[in-house]
Enzyme design. Structure first.
Site: not given
Ligand code: ITT
Length: 200
Positions: A9, A11, A14, A71-72, A154
């Site tokens: 990731t 991000n 995350k 993946d979200s 976030f």
């Protein structure tokens, strides 16, 4: 020696949660950046499952480590499941979440609480050395608030309101959020699968 696990990731929000949730797993955890992997996987799947696997497979081409990807996204029932798999790209990848969140509040203007139902979904995919694939999924139900609340978390956390807690997921500590969140649930399920598959 501890096994190496790369979490695919970019991000950072995350990644903070992931490190906390996986801290009792007997592996050394690396972000893509820490593993020195540069990749730009095209997330062109139609489902969270497909996109999680696309990311995990893309990273697995660069390393022999265990690779995980997340993946979200946020599904809002009144908007037919939007932004869903497009959550990161909604209104443009570089648009601030102030703007994205306000836009969703505006699109739900005047909609009563019982029709503001939504959920965060998280799918984790793992590619093990040798190529075996594991997946897990977690969700958390909430409603879309009428204003942003809280500074934690976030993304869409400030507008994701939990009626039973009387606050948004941005008003929880990271530890509290991880106990109940989509990501916490999916990662705890994945931890068990990894322990079974790799005797970790
Ligand atoms: P990577 O693909 O590099 O992991 P990304 O942010 O692009 O990073 P996704 O494609 O999975 O990841 O998009 C997930 C988006 O869904 C994320 O950017 C947020 O906008 C939203 N989201 C997911 N989980 C969330 C959470 O716990 N709290 C708030 N927003 C969340």
């Amino acid at each position: 020696m501890k096994k190496k696990l790369v979490f695919a990731t970019g991000n950072e929000g995350k990644m903070r949660e992931i490190r906390e949730i996986l801290k009792d797993l007997d592996v050394d955890i690396y972000s893509l950046k820490e593993a020195g992997i540069q990749m730009d996987a095209e997330e062109n799947g139609k489902t969270f499952e497909e996109n999680a696997l696309i990311k995990a497979r893309a990273a697995a081409e660069h390393t022999d480590a265990i690779v995980l990807a997340d993946d979200s996204g946020l599904e809002i029932d009144y908007l037919g499941g939007e932004p869903g798999v497009y959550s990161a790209r909604y209104l443009g990848e570089d648009t601030s979440y102030r703007i994205k969140n306000q836009n969703l509040i505006d699109r739900l203007e005047g909609v009563p609480a019982e029709q503001r139902t939504a959920r965060f979904v998280c799918v984790i995919a793992a590619v093990l050395p040798g190529g075996r694939v594991l997946t897990s999924r977690g969700t958390i139900e909430g409603i879309i608030g009428t204003e942003e609340r809280g500074e934690g978390g976030f993304g869409y956390d400030p507008i994701f309101f939990l009626p039973e807690y009387g606050c948004s997921t941005a008003e929880l500590s990271m530890e509290q959020k991880n106990v109940i969140s989509h990501r916490g649930k999916a990662l705890r399920e994945m931890k068990e699968k990894l322990r079974d598959a790799l005797a970790l």
